[in-house]
Motif scaffolding. Sequence first.
Motif, short mmCIF file in Angstrom:
data_model
loop_
_atom_site.label_atom_id
_atom_site.label_comp_id
_atom_site.label_asym_id
_atom_site.label_seq_id
_atom_site.Cartn_x
_atom_site.Cartn_y
_atom_site.Cartn_z
N GLY A 14 1.40 12.42 -8.65
CA GLY A 14 1.64 12.57 -7.21
C GLY A 14 3.00 12.03 -6.81
O GLY A 14 3.55 11.14 -7.45
N THR A 15 3.55 12.57 -5.73
CA THR A 15 4.86 12.16 -5.23
C THR A 15 4.72 11.05 -4.20
O THR A 15 3.96 11.19 -3.24
CB THR A 15 5.57 13.38 -4.58
N LEU A 16 5.45 9.97 -4.39
CA LEU A 16 5.42 8.85 -3.46
C LEU A 16 6.00 9.28 -2.11
O LEU A 16 7.11 9.80 -2.03
CB LEU A 16 6.23 7.67 -4.02
N LEU A 17 5.22 9.07 -1.04
CA LEU A 17 5.65 9.41 0.32
C LEU A 17 6.18 8.20 1.07
O LEU A 17 7.02 8.35 1.96
CB LEU A 17 4.49 10.03 1.10
N VAL B 250 0.87 -1.17 0.00
CA VAL B 250 0.00 0.00 0.00
C VAL B 250 0.91 1.22 0.00
O VAL B 250 1.77 1.35 0.87
CB VAL B 250 -0.92 0.03 1.24
N SER B 251 0.73 2.09 -0.99
CA SER B 251 1.58 3.28 -1.10
C SER B 251 0.79 4.54 -0.80
O SER B 251 -0.41 4.62 -1.06
CB SER B 251 2.20 3.37 -2.50
N PHE B 252 1.49 5.53 -0.26
CA PHE B 252 0.91 6.82 0.09
C PHE B 252 1.58 7.89 -0.77
O PHE B 252 2.80 7.86 -0.97
CB PHE B 252 1.14 7.11 1.57
N VAL C 150 -3.37 13.85 0.69
CA VAL C 150 -2.65 12.58 0.78
C VAL C 150 -3.53 11.47 0.23
O VAL C 150 -4.70 11.35 0.61
CB VAL C 150 -2.22 12.28 2.23
N TRP C 151 -2.97 10.69 -0.68
CA TRP C 151 -3.68 9.58 -1.31
C TRP C 151 -3.07 8.27 -0.81
O TRP C 151 -1.87 8.18 -0.58
CB TRP C 151 -3.52 9.63 -2.82
N ALA C 152 -3.91 7.24 -0.71
CA ALA C 152 -3.44 5.88 -0.45
C ALA C 152 -3.86 5.02 -1.63
O ALA C 152 -4.96 5.18 -2.18
CB ALA C 152 -4.05 5.33 0.83
#
Length: 103
Positions: free
Chosen positions: A40-43, A29-31, A71-73
């Motif tokens: 979007g930038t991977l956090l 799971v990426s944020f 913030v997206w998941a």
Amino acid sequence: ASYLRRNGSSFTVRVGNAGNAAAPAGVKVSFYDGSPTHGGTLLGTVALGTKLAPGRFEDVSIALSTAGTDVWASADDAGGLVGAVAELNELDNFTVLPGANRA
């Protein structure tokens, strides 16, 4: 992925299995800061700890030192929208927490 919430620097998303086959433990799971489908930038990325049977869910969390406006998941995403599980509907893998840096 369904709801995404913030508690301090921790973000938690609920990942569910609406399919008819189990999803393996370790699914990523990426944020992201911003929509992952629009640059979007991977956090950061975390993994599910258990196998998800159909109809089951797991909450996974990540601590972020910085958070973007939105913030997206993204479930089943090892980063860069790279998934490992074949699904009928990939669009239900996303959820967003608008205004996350104001929470």
